[in-house]
Design a protein around this motif. Structure first.
Motif, short mmCIF file in Angstrom:
data_model
loop_
_atom_site.label_atom_id
_atom_site.label_comp_id
_atom_site.label_asym_id
_atom_site.label_seq_id
_atom_site.Cartn_x
_atom_site.Cartn_y
_atom_site.Cartn_z
N ASN A 122 -3.76 8.56 3.12
CA ASN A 122 -3.71 8.96 2.06
C ASN A 122 -5.15 9.89 1.65
OD1 ASN A 122 -0.83 7.92 0.23
ND2 ASN A 122 -1.47 7.01 1.95
N ILE A 148 -8.08 2.35 -4.75
CA ILE A 148 -7.17 0.97 -4.39
C ILE A 148 -7.87 -0.27 -3.71
CG2 ILE A 148 -5.71 0.21 -3.75
CD1 ILE A 148 -4.24 2.55 -4.33
N VAL A 153 -6.78 9.35 -1.79
CA VAL A 153 -6.15 7.95 -2.75
C VAL A 153 -8.19 7.51 -1.89
CG1 VAL A 153 -5.94 5.90 -3.53
CG2 VAL A 153 -4.82 7.87 -3.36
N ALA A 213 -4.22 3.01 5.55
CA ALA A 213 -3.15 3.55 4.45
C ALA A 213 -4.31 4.51 3.90
CB ALA A 213 -3.55 2.45 2.98
N GLY A 214 -5.66 4.49 3.91
CA GLY A 214 -6.98 5.73 3.32
C GLY A 214 -6.09 6.80 4.52
N THR A 244 0.02 3.38 -3.22
CA THR A 244 -0.84 4.90 -3.16
C THR A 244 0.12 6.11 -3.87
OG1 THR A 244 0.46 5.22 -1.27
CG2 THR A 244 -1.54 4.49 -0.78
N LYS A 245 1.45 5.95 -3.96
CA LYS A 245 2.03 7.06 -4.99
C LYS A 245 1.51 6.53 -6.73
CE LYS A 245 5.32 7.26 -1.13
NZ LYS A 245 4.97 6.06 -0.12
N LEU A 262 0.85 -1.30 -0.19
CA LEU A 262 0.05 0.09 0.03
C LEU A 262 0.75 1.21 0.29
CD1 LEU A 262 -2.61 -1.50 2.36
CD2 LEU A 262 -3.07 -0.33 -0.09
N GLN A 263 2.55 1.27 0.70
CA GLN A 263 2.97 2.48 0.62
C GLN A 263 3.47 2.80 -1.17
OE1 GLN A 263 6.46 1.28 3.68
NE2 GLN A 263 5.06 1.99 5.03
N ILE A 306 -9.72 4.20 -0.65
CA ILE A 306 -9.59 2.77 -0.40
C ILE A 306 -10.27 2.05 -0.31
CG2 ILE A 306 -7.74 1.62 0.29
CD1 ILE A 306 -5.72 3.58 0.56
#
Length: 345
Positions: free
Chosen positions: A228, A201, A231, A224-225, A194-195, A190-191, A233
């Protein structure tokens, strides 16, 4: 139920997670509903009760002459190649004279199955529908998460599922991650993804059941959401008791009975010298779960009257002959994320 028909034993991994055990039991109910004339039992390798031997005893005591054992696992790694065959082989040897002879047939793992791919596609589409319109598939990245093992053949099957879903769904990109043992882990993947510039995602656990590992996957997705906000997720559901999953189990049963369901041994690290696993070739087949059989869910994994028929034809219909000419000592194969808390029932 007809005594002339083979009995069925559904062999689960087991979990300390009550929900995962209940989902496995529900799947066994669904299989029994589809096989009303067969005697069906189920049990677990570890962390839950009833254990596999308890189910086999019920089938034997009910007069079973032939038992087909269905591994309740997606891919063949240490549990399917070693621990379950060891259970079945030992039981068959101990009951060779039971009821005038007890035939045990060990079915192959579910494997990469068209129906399971369709079920996976539907789970992902359900998540996309719930998220709403507004993001094109070309702007969507799919992250497929497998359990993760130290068997590179099993891990590569997850990557193949990812590729087939990528092309089948026509998402903009797809990646594979694992919940434990293998890399990249979900948080690491995910790191990266997300880039990559995708607006959405979809995190899809390619698991049969819930459990500690699926919860961890979803927690990683949530983290991760939060990190970020630009994005989206979304979390897709795992397979569970989708009708296509039941179809796949019945297909493996029929394969075993027809003698046509062979486990794929082409890249088995216990038969061949596979890079990075050269020391595993020819290891002896021994079970490794006696120390945890039945532990963890005394109250939540009782046999719920499903009578899940578990038959093992340990001759291995897949040709491993799991008394193994190549001897699967999957002392390595069952590392399967156990350090992360066995979560697949």
């Amino acid at each position: 139920m007809s005594s002339s028909l083979p009995s069925i034993m559904i062999c689960g991994h087991g979990s300390r997670d009550k929900g995962a055990v209940e989902e496995f039991n529900q799947l066994a109910v669904r299989i029994q509903e589809r096989l009303p004339e067969h005697h069906v039992e189920s049990g677990f390798l570890e962390f839950a009760t009833p254990i596999i031997r308890t189910g086999l005893d019920k089938l034997r005591d009910a007069g079973a002459k032939k038992i087909v054992c269905l591994p309740g696992m997606l891919f063949a790694a240490g549990h399917v190649k070693n621990d379950l065959p060891s259970e079945v082989n030992n039981y068959a040897a101990e009951n060779a004279d039971a009821n005038g002879g007890l035939e045990m047939i060990y079915a192959p793992d579910l494997g990469i199955d068209p129906g399971l791919l369709e079920a996976a596609k539907q789970r992902i589409e359900e998540a996309l529908e719930a998220a709403g319109d507004g993001v094109a598939m070309a702007d969507t990245l799919l992250l497929v998460v497998g359990r993760g093992t130290n068997d590179s053949d099993a891990n590569s099957n997850v990557a193949k599922v990812t590729r087939m879903l990528w092309e089948g769904l026509q998402v903009g990109w797809a990646e594979t991650a694992y919940s434990g043992v293998a890399f990249p882990l979900v948080d690491q993947a995910l790191q990266r993804v997300t880039k990559m510039g995708f607006k959405r995602i979809v995190v899809f656990p390619y698991f049969l059941f819930s459990g500690i590992l699926v919860t961890r996957i979803y927690d990683w997705a949530d983290a991760a959401g939060a990190a970020n906000p630009g994005v989206e997720i979304i979390k897709a559901s795992y397979l569970n008791d989708h009708p296509k999953v039941i179809d796949a189990f019945l297909g493996r049963m029929q394969d075993a009975l027809n003698g046509t369901g062979a486990m794929n041994c082409q890249l088995c690290k216990y038969r061949e010298q596979i890079i990075g696993h050269e020391h595993d070739q020819g290891a002896a087949q021994v079970g490794h779960h006696h120390h945890v059989q039945g532990i963890g869910t005394e109250d939540n994994a009782q046999d719920r009257g499903v009578h899940h028929g578990h038959g093992h034809h340990h001759n291995h219909a897949h040709g491993h002959s799991h008394s193994h000419d190549h001897g699967h000592e999957h002392a390595h194969g069952h590392a399967h994320g156990h350090a992360h808390g066995d979560a697949e029932a």
